[in-house]
Motif scaffolding. Structure first.
Motif, mmCIF file in Angstrom:
data_model
loop_
_atom_site.group_PDB
_atom_site.id
_atom_site.type_symbol
_atom_site.label_atom_id
_atom_site.label_comp_id
_atom_site.label_asym_id
_atom_site.label_seq_id
_atom_site.Cartn_x
_atom_site.Cartn_y
_atom_site.Cartn_z
ATOM 1 N N THR A 29 0.838 -1.206 0.000
ATOM 2 C CA THR A 29 0.000 0.000 0.000
ATOM 3 C C THR A 29 0.872 1.255 0.000
ATOM 4 O O THR A 29 0.623 2.207 -0.757
ATOM 5 C CB THR A 29 -0.917 0.013 1.237
ATOM 6 O OG1 THR A 29 -1.767 -1.139 1.208
ATOM 7 C CG2 THR A 29 -1.781 1.269 1.255
ATOM 8 N N GLN A 38 -2.718 2.208 -7.848
ATOM 9 C CA GLN A 38 -3.573 1.610 -6.841
ATOM 10 C C GLN A 38 -2.893 0.378 -6.236
ATOM 11 O O GLN A 38 -2.109 -0.312 -6.899
ATOM 12 C CB GLN A 38 -4.917 1.221 -7.445
ATOM 13 C CG GLN A 38 -5.747 2.401 -7.931
ATOM 14 C CD GLN A 38 -7.084 1.953 -8.502
ATOM 15 O OE1 GLN A 38 -7.253 0.798 -8.887
ATOM 16 N NE2 GLN A 38 -8.027 2.881 -8.556
ATOM 17 N N GLN A 39 -3.230 0.098 -4.986
ATOM 18 C CA GLN A 39 -2.617 -1.042 -4.308
ATOM 19 C C GLN A 39 -2.948 -2.350 -5.017
ATOM 20 O O GLN A 39 -2.108 -3.260 -5.097
ATOM 21 C CB GLN A 39 -3.090 -1.092 -2.848
ATOM 22 C CG GLN A 39 -2.328 -2.082 -1.965
ATOM 23 C CD GLN A 39 -2.855 -3.500 -2.084
ATOM 24 O OE1 GLN A 39 -4.026 -3.704 -2.404
ATOM 25 N NE2 GLN A 39 -1.988 -4.480 -1.840
#
Length: 282
Positions: A29, A38-39
């Motif tokens: 993250t 985005q993770q």
């Protein structure tokens, strides 16, 4: 339509990027936020299931404070879409782990192999391979045997051509005396080993029974050298399939194992004479 499984190269790239992130002490993250993705995409990249550009790899390396230019360049070369390899023709005919052996050999810069009970695949004659596959448990159908033999012979292409792969095979005497296929097949196989060992890029090293002091690794070992030491790979072969290892401690261990086995082996010239003597006795 089902998604295409990631190739060995894609999985390895993702694993190396994950390793760099973990060495930097970042969660996926945190790393995704710093890189600007985005993770979920970061997780897919590290699983080898989402494409990544060379520029993105360089950006990730900077984020992870990786200053190994050679490694970063090698990782960048693993990105992008590559055309189908010849081995992809066999993905529906043979086990996936076996097909990936050909991909590993194709991408290697050099190969070191050690065997105690089975002839190295890249040095087998078609007759020896056919007889060997004929002993499989469970038994293979005749056409399945021919698929396996054809695949094995095509793999041997890495040892030919204009840029043949440097190859060292450490072979125990037990392998040389195995009666696979009968005396005629064994004799032809041994003469083939001698001929292959005469090529400049191939070293065939024999370990006689009386040589002691080497680590007795039960399964065949293949050490594939990558563009940088961090991208080396160890392949362990067994009846249950192939296992790929690339953790630094594992690589160091098997380099030591192979070094010790090589020190126990006869020289190339002595090995040739030794193999010839066994062939003559048949």
């Amino acid at each position: 339509m089902a998604a295409t499984p990631p190739t060995l190269r894609q999985r390895r790239l993702g694993a190396e990027l994950r390793k760099l992130r973990e060495q930097a002490g970042l969660t996926s993250t945190e790393a995704a936020a710093r890189v600007g993705i985005q993770q979920a995409r970061m997780s897919m990249i590290e699983a080898g299931r989402y494409g990544v550009s060379a520029d993105r790899v360089r950006a990730m390396a900077r984020c992870y404070a990786c200053d190994d230019a050679a490694l970063v360049e090698a990782l960048g070369s693993m990105t992008g879409r590559r055309g189908r390899g010849w081995w992809d023709e066999y993905r529906e005919l043979l086990p996936v782990s076996l097909v990936e052996v050909a991909e590993l050999e194709h991408d290697a810069r050099a190969l070191r192999v050690a065997v105690l009970v089975a002839m190295p695949g890249l040095l087998q004659t078609a007759e020896h391979a056919r007889a060997s596959y004929g002993q499989n448990v469970p038994a293979l159908r005749p056409y399945e045997i021919e698929h396996h033999v054809a695949f094995r012979i095509r793999r041997q292409g890495v040892l030919g051509g204009s840029s043949p792969l440097p190859y060292t095979a450490i072979i125990h005497e037990a392998v040389l005396r195995m009666g696979v296929g009968g005396a005629d097949v064994v004799r032809a196989q041994l003469h083939h080993l001698i001929e292959m060992g005469e090529q400049e890029h191939v070293n065939v090293l024999a370990i006689p029974f009386e040589r002691a002091g080497f680590p007795a690794a039960g399964q065949p070992i293949t050490y594939a050298c990558g563009p940088t030491p961090q991208l080396d790979t160890v392949l362990l072969d067994s009846d249950h399939g192939c296992e790929l290892l690339f953790a630094e401690a594992q690589l160091a261990r098997y380099r030591t194992v192979l070094d010790r086995m090589e020190r126990c082996a006869l020289s190339p010239a002595e090995s040739s004479a030794f193999i010839h003597k066994i062939a003559k006795s048949l």
